[in-house]
Design a protein around this motif. Sequence first.
Motif, PDB file in Angstrom:
ATOM      1  N   THR A 132       0.855  -1.177   0.000  1.00 46.23           N
ATOM      2  CA  THR A 132       0.000   0.000   0.000  1.00 46.23           C
ATOM      3  C   THR A 132       0.893   1.230   0.000  1.00 46.23           C
ATOM      4  O   THR A 132       1.848   1.311   0.760  1.00 46.23           O
ATOM      5  CB  THR A 132      -0.913   0.006   1.234  1.00 46.23           C
ATOM      6  N   TYR A 133       0.581   2.172  -0.869  1.00 46.44           N
ATOM      7  CA  TYR A 133       1.353   3.393  -1.005  1.00 46.44           C
ATOM      8  C   TYR A 133       0.519   4.579  -0.546  1.00 46.44           C
ATOM      9  O   TYR A 133      -0.708   4.528  -0.564  1.00 46.44           O
ATOM     10  CB  TYR A 133       1.742   3.602  -2.479  1.00 46.44           C
ATOM     11  N   PRO A 134       1.184   5.680  -0.213  1.00 46.69           N
ATOM     12  CA  PRO A 134       0.403   6.894   0.044  1.00 46.69           C
ATOM     13  C   PRO A 134      -0.350   7.252  -1.240  1.00 46.69           C
ATOM     14  O   PRO A 134       0.161   7.038  -2.337  1.00 46.69           O
ATOM     15  CB  PRO A 134       1.464   7.953   0.364  1.00 46.69           C
ATOM     16  N   PRO A 135      -1.562   7.772  -1.123  1.00 42.00           N
ATOM     17  CA  PRO A 135      -2.314   8.067  -2.345  1.00 42.00           C
ATOM     18  C   PRO A 135      -1.621   9.158  -3.154  1.00 42.00           C
ATOM     19  O   PRO A 135      -1.007  10.060  -2.593  1.00 42.00           O
ATOM     20  CB  PRO A 135      -3.676   8.538  -1.835  1.00 42.00           C
ATOM     21  N   PRO A 136      -1.704   9.059  -4.485  1.00 43.46           N
ATOM     22  CA  PRO A 136      -1.160  10.134  -5.306  1.00 43.46           C
ATOM     23  C   PRO A 136      -2.009  11.391  -5.108  1.00 43.46           C
ATOM     24  O   PRO A 136      -3.129  11.316  -4.599  1.00 43.46           O
ATOM     25  CB  PRO A 136      -1.303   9.589  -6.732  1.00 43.46           C
ATOM     26  N   PRO A 137      -1.501  12.562  -5.502  1.00 42.22           N
ATOM     27  CA  PRO A 137      -2.296  13.782  -5.349  1.00 42.22           C
ATOM     28  C   PRO A 137      -3.600  13.678  -6.141  1.00 42.22           C
ATOM     29  O   PRO A 137      -3.613  13.139  -7.246  1.00 42.22           O
ATOM     30  CB  PRO A 137      -1.393  14.880  -5.931  1.00 42.22           C
ATOM     31  N   TYR A 138      -4.681  14.186  -5.556  1.00 37.98           N
ATOM     32  CA  TYR A 138      -5.963  14.166  -6.259  1.00 37.98           C
ATOM     33  C   TYR A 138      -6.840  15.324  -5.816  1.00 37.98           C
ATOM     34  O   TYR A 138      -6.653  15.881  -4.744  1.00 37.98           O
ATOM     35  CB  TYR A 138      -6.693  12.835  -6.068  1.00 37.98           C
ATOM     36  N   THR A 139      -7.789  15.702  -6.689  1.00 38.89           N
ATOM     37  CA  THR A 139      -8.778  16.727  -6.371  1.00 38.89           C
ATOM     38  C   THR A 139     -10.161  16.172  -6.667  1.00 38.89           C
ATOM     39  O   THR A 139     -10.335  15.359  -7.586  1.00 38.89           O
ATOM     40  CB  THR A 139      -8.575  18.011  -7.204  1.00 38.89           C
ATOM     41  N   VAL A 140     -11.139  16.606  -5.875  1.00 38.88           N
ATOM     42  CA  VAL A 140     -12.530  16.190  -6.058  1.00 38.88           C
ATOM     43  C   VAL A 140     -13.354  17.440  -6.330  1.00 38.88           C
ATOM     44  O   VAL A 140     -13.225  18.436  -5.616  1.00 38.88           O
ATOM     45  CB  VAL A 140     -13.071  15.472  -4.797  1.00 38.88           C
ATOM     46  N   GLU A 141     -14.191  17.393  -7.376  1.00 36.61           N
ATOM     47  CA  GLU A 141     -15.031  18.533  -7.735  1.00 36.61           C
ATOM     48  C   GLU A 141     -16.475  18.079  -7.891  1.00 36.61           C
ATOM     49  O   GLU A 141     -16.729  16.994  -8.411  1.00 36.61           O
ATOM     50  CB  GLU A 141     -14.610  19.125  -9.071  1.00 36.61           C
TER      51      GLU A 141
ATOM     52  N   MET B 220      -4.089   3.514  -3.096  1.00 33.22           N
ATOM     53  CA  MET B 220      -3.274   2.893  -4.139  1.00 33.22           C
ATOM     54  C   MET B 220      -2.524   1.714  -3.551  1.00 33.22           C
ATOM     55  O   MET B 220      -1.841   1.840  -2.536  1.00 33.22           O
ATOM     56  CB  MET B 220      -2.293   3.907  -4.714  1.00 33.22           C
ATOM     57  N   THR B 221      -2.694   0.549  -4.178  1.00 36.06           N
ATOM     58  CA  THR B 221      -2.000  -0.668  -3.795  1.00 36.06           C
ATOM     59  C   THR B 221      -1.337  -1.224  -5.046  1.00 36.06           C
ATOM     60  O   THR B 221      -2.030  -1.521  -6.018  1.00 36.06           O
ATOM     61  CB  THR B 221      -2.975  -1.712  -3.226  1.00 36.06           C
ATOM     62  N   ASP B 222      -0.012  -1.329  -5.024  1.00 32.93           N
ATOM     63  CA  ASP B 222       0.753  -1.715  -6.213  1.00 32.93           C
ATOM     64  C   ASP B 222       0.253  -0.882  -7.392  1.00 32.93           C
ATOM     65  O   ASP B 222       0.288   0.321  -7.328  1.00 32.93           O
ATOM     66  CB  ASP B 222       0.685  -3.222  -6.459  1.00 32.93           C
ATOM     67  N   HIS B 223      -0.247  -1.495  -8.441  1.00 29.10           N
ATOM     68  CA  HIS B 223      -0.751  -0.747  -9.603  1.00 29.10           C
ATOM     69  C   HIS B 223      -2.275  -0.818  -9.671  1.00 29.10           C
ATOM     70  O   HIS B 223      -2.853  -0.962 -10.744  1.00 29.10           O
ATOM     71  CB  HIS B 223      -0.102  -1.264 -10.896  1.00 29.10           C
ATOM     72  N   HIS B 224      -2.924  -0.678  -8.520  1.00 33.00           N
ATOM     73  CA  HIS B 224      -4.383  -0.630  -8.454  1.00 33.00           C
ATOM     74  C   HIS B 224      -4.806   0.654  -7.749  1.00 33.00           C
ATOM     75  O   HIS B 224      -4.325   0.957  -6.653  1.00 33.00           O
ATOM     76  CB  HIS B 224      -4.955  -1.839  -7.702  1.00 33.00           C
ATOM     77  N   LEU B 225      -5.705   1.407  -8.400  1.00 34.02           N
ATOM     78  CA  LEU B 225      -6.281   2.619  -7.808  1.00 34.02           C
ATOM     79  C   LEU B 225      -7.698   2.301  -7.369  1.00 34.02           C
ATOM     80  O   LEU B 225      -8.516   1.863  -8.183  1.00 34.02           O
ATOM     81  CB  LEU B 225      -6.301   3.759  -8.821  1.00 34.02           C
ATOM     82  N   ASP B 226      -7.986   2.488  -6.103  1.00 32.78           N
ATOM     83  CA  ASP B 226      -9.322   2.282  -5.557  1.00 32.78           C
ATOM     84  C   ASP B 226      -9.889   3.659  -5.243  1.00 32.78           C
ATOM     85  O   ASP B 226      -9.372   4.364  -4.369  1.00 32.78           O
ATOM     86  CB  ASP B 226      -9.244   1.410  -4.304  1.00 32.78           C
ATOM     87  N   VAL B 227     -10.930   4.056  -5.974  1.00 30.42           N
ATOM     88  CA  VAL B 227     -11.478   5.408  -5.891  1.00 30.42           C
ATOM     89  C   VAL B 227     -12.919   5.325  -5.411  1.00 30.42           C
ATOM     90  O   VAL B 227     -13.698   4.515  -5.917  1.00 30.42           O
ATOM     91  CB  VAL B 227     -11.426   6.101  -7.272  1.00 30.42           C
ATOM     92  N   GLU B 228     -13.279   6.154  -4.443  1.00 26.92           N
ATOM     93  CA  GLU B 228     -14.661   6.209  -3.979  1.00 26.92           C
ATOM     94  C   GLU B 228     -15.147   7.649  -4.022  1.00 26.92           C
ATOM     95  O   GLU B 228     -14.463   8.571  -3.575  1.00 26.92           O
ATOM     96  CB  GLU B 228     -14.779   5.672  -2.553  1.00 26.92           C
ATOM     97  N   LEU B 229     -16.345   7.843  -4.596  1.00 27.57           N
ATOM     98  CA  LEU B 229     -17.036   9.123  -4.577  1.00 27.57           C
ATOM     99  C   LEU B 229     -18.310   8.944  -3.765  1.00 27.57           C
ATOM    100  O   LEU B 229     -19.018   7.951  -3.935  1.00 27.57           O
ATOM    101  CB  LEU B 229     -17.396   9.581  -5.994  1.00 27.57           C
ATOM    102  N   TYR B 230     -18.619   9.903  -2.886  1.00 22.12           N
ATOM    103  CA  TYR B 230     -19.808   9.788  -2.051  1.00 22.12           C
ATOM    104  C   TYR B 230     -20.402  11.177  -1.795  1.00 22.12           C
ATOM    105  O   TYR B 230     -19.689  12.175  -1.767  1.00 22.12           O
ATOM    106  CB  TYR B 230     -19.493   9.065  -0.739  1.00 22.12           C
ATOM    107  N   PRO B 231     -21.731  11.239  -1.606  1.00 18.02           N
ATOM    108  CA  PRO B 231     -22.383  12.527  -1.371  1.00 18.02           C
ATOM    109  C   PRO B 231     -22.349  12.920   0.108  1.00 18.02           C
ATOM    110  O   PRO B 231     -22.387  12.075   0.991  1.00 18.02           O
ATOM    111  CB  PRO B 231     -23.823  12.271  -1.819  1.00 18.02           C
TER     112      PRO B 231
END
Length: 137
Positions: free
Chosen positions: A27-36, A79-90
């Motif tokens: 498991t790696y620190p998450p890459p930079p991201y923005t949510v809009e 981020m785990t190895d070469h897998h991105l797990d992304v969740e969007l929620y209201p």
Amino acid sequence: MARKVTTLMPLAILLLLLSQCASMPRTYPPPPYTVETLSAACQSRPVSPEIRVAGNSVILTEAIQTPNPCYTIRGHVEMTDHHLDVELYPVRREEVCVQCIGELVGRITITDLPAGDYSVTLRTRQRETNTTITIKD
């Protein structure tokens, strides 16, 4: 002879533990991201999720159904190895709101990804979308 066996036993256990750790995903620190939140309105028509690559970034866009349009979108990335797990929620905004079934369209942009192939899982309350992307040099 008994002394030789007791000396080798801890070494065997250590080798077993190291071999199990090597096969576990890292498991790696998450890459930079923005949510809009792109829009928040009464639901009009179903929108399909979109996952696309732009340079060394991946952009994920998804619609989320809510009880009314007075919500905003939040998200997180793991981020785990070469897998991105992304969740969007209201998340509900505290304000007087029109009463209709709401639809939020949100976008999460993940940047600074190293070149390579990635599996991506985009999860919302309504569905889960899985795909594979390639970030080129």
